[in-house]
Write a protein that holds these residues in place. Structure first.
Motif, PDB file in Angstrom:
ATOM      1  N   VAL A  13      11.514   8.340  -9.976  1.00  0.00           N
ATOM      2  CA  VAL A  13      10.227   8.117  -9.309  1.00  0.00           C
ATOM      3  C   VAL A  13      10.087   9.051  -8.110  1.00  0.00           C
ATOM      4  O   VAL A  13       9.073   9.733  -7.962  1.00  0.00           O
ATOM      5  N   SER A  16       9.497  12.699  -8.986  1.00  0.00           N
ATOM      6  CA  SER A  16       8.283  13.053  -9.727  1.00  0.00           C
ATOM      7  C   SER A  16       7.187  13.651  -8.848  1.00  0.00           C
ATOM      8  O   SER A  16       6.183  14.138  -9.359  1.00  0.00           O
ATOM      9  N   ARG A  17       7.390  13.608  -7.531  1.00  0.00           N
ATOM     10  CA  ARG A  17       6.416  14.207  -6.604  1.00  0.00           C
ATOM     11  C   ARG A  17       7.105  15.291  -5.780  1.00  0.00           C
ATOM     12  O   ARG A  17       8.080  15.008  -5.077  1.00  0.00           O
ATOM     13  N   SER A 105      10.486   8.084 -16.196  1.00  0.00           N
ATOM     14  CA  SER A 105       9.848   9.059 -17.073  1.00  0.00           C
ATOM     15  C   SER A 105      10.886   9.825 -17.883  1.00  0.00           C
ATOM     16  O   SER A 105      10.544  10.734 -18.638  1.00  0.00           O
ATOM     17  N   GLN A 121       7.417   1.916 -18.417  1.00  0.00           N
ATOM     18  CA  GLN A 121       6.282   2.635 -17.844  1.00  0.00           C
ATOM     19  C   GLN A 121       6.843   3.870 -17.147  1.00  0.00           C
ATOM     20  O   GLN A 121       7.960   3.841 -16.637  1.00  0.00           O
ATOM     21  N   ALA A 123       6.978   7.011 -14.254  1.00  0.00           N
ATOM     22  CA  ALA A 123       6.957   7.046 -12.791  1.00  0.00           C
ATOM     23  C   ALA A 123       5.527   7.117 -12.260  1.00  0.00           C
ATOM     24  O   ALA A 123       5.206   6.495 -11.242  1.00  0.00           O
ATOM     25  N   GLY A 124       4.661   7.843 -12.944  1.00  0.00           N
ATOM     26  CA  GLY A 124       3.275   7.969 -12.510  1.00  0.00           C
ATOM     27  C   GLY A 124       2.563   6.627 -12.440  1.00  0.00           C
ATOM     28  O   GLY A 124       1.749   6.386 -11.545  1.00  0.00           O
ATOM     29  N   TRP A 125       2.873   5.737 -13.373  1.00  0.00           N
ATOM     30  CA  TRP A 125       2.277   4.399 -13.365  1.00  0.00           C
ATOM     31  C   TRP A 125       2.604   3.681 -12.057  1.00  0.00           C
ATOM     32  O   TRP A 125       1.726   3.133 -11.399  1.00  0.00           O
ATOM     33  N   LEU A 127       3.656   4.982  -9.191  1.00  0.00           N
ATOM     34  CA  LEU A 127       3.083   5.681  -8.041  1.00  0.00           C
ATOM     35  C   LEU A 127       1.590   5.377  -7.907  1.00  0.00           C
ATOM     36  O   LEU A 127       1.095   5.204  -6.794  1.00  0.00           O
ATOM     37  N   ARG A 128       0.886   5.264  -9.025  1.00  0.00           N
ATOM     38  CA  ARG A 128      -0.533   4.883  -8.957  1.00  0.00           C
ATOM     39  C   ARG A 128      -0.695   3.464  -8.413  1.00  0.00           C
ATOM     40  O   ARG A 128      -1.614   3.192  -7.638  1.00  0.00           O
ATOM     41  N   ASP A 131      -0.042   3.781  -4.661  1.00  0.00           N
ATOM     42  CA  ASP A 131      -1.139   4.500  -4.006  1.00  0.00           C
ATOM     43  C   ASP A 131      -2.396   3.634  -3.900  1.00  0.00           C
ATOM     44  O   ASP A 131      -3.113   3.685  -2.888  1.00  0.00           O
TER      45      ASP A 131
END
Length: 140
Positions: A13, A16-17, A105, A121, A123-125, A127-128, A131
């Motif tokens: 996670v 991923s950024r 991911s 799920q 990592a983007g899930w 993080l959304r 956020d």
């Protein structure tokens, strides 16, 4: 019936950024822990709420194992002795029969935990979700 157990692959996670996490792996892990704890108390999201039967397990590996984890109830930090992926699979096995959602991911790890009965799920899930709840207070 037991609630959802969310198991977070913290390295995946955080990684991923591209926000400079590699310069301070401990700090990046601590920011993720704070964000998860903050989100659980503010959102009421069933997979992230730390109260009641729901639980969030965050697996830290490598340098990130040095992160402070003073984040409150419902959030458990597991420090992988060696292999973070193997530790995540073990965490899933320990919760056989429960509703487990793993956030990663990593495709290979996804296959391993699905074979153990978990849902996945990316990592983007997560993080959304974080956020959408707004920024957590940085406790550095």
């Amino acid at each position: 019936m037991a609630g959802t157990v969310l198991i977070v692959d913290a390295a995946n996670v955080v990684g991923s950024r591209p926000d400079g996490w590699w310069r301070d792996r401990v700090g990046a892990a601590e920011r993720l822990l704070v964000a998860l704890a903050d989100h659980a108390t503010r959102s009421g999201h069933p997979a992230l709420a730390g109260d009641g039967p729901n639980q969030v397990v965050v697996v830290l590996e490598g340098q990130a194992r040095g992160a402070r984890d003073e984040c409150g109830p419902g959030l458990t930090v597991v420090r992988a002795e060696r292999d973070g992926d193997g530790c995540i699979v073990e965490q899933v096995r320990e919760r056989a029969g429960q509703d487990v959602l793993v956030v990663t991911s990593d495709r290979e790890l996804q296959g391993r935990v699905v074979a153990e009965g978990a849902q996945v799920q990316g990592a983007g899930w997560l993080l959304r979700q974080l956020d959408a709840c707004g920024p957590a207070v940085d406790q550095r």
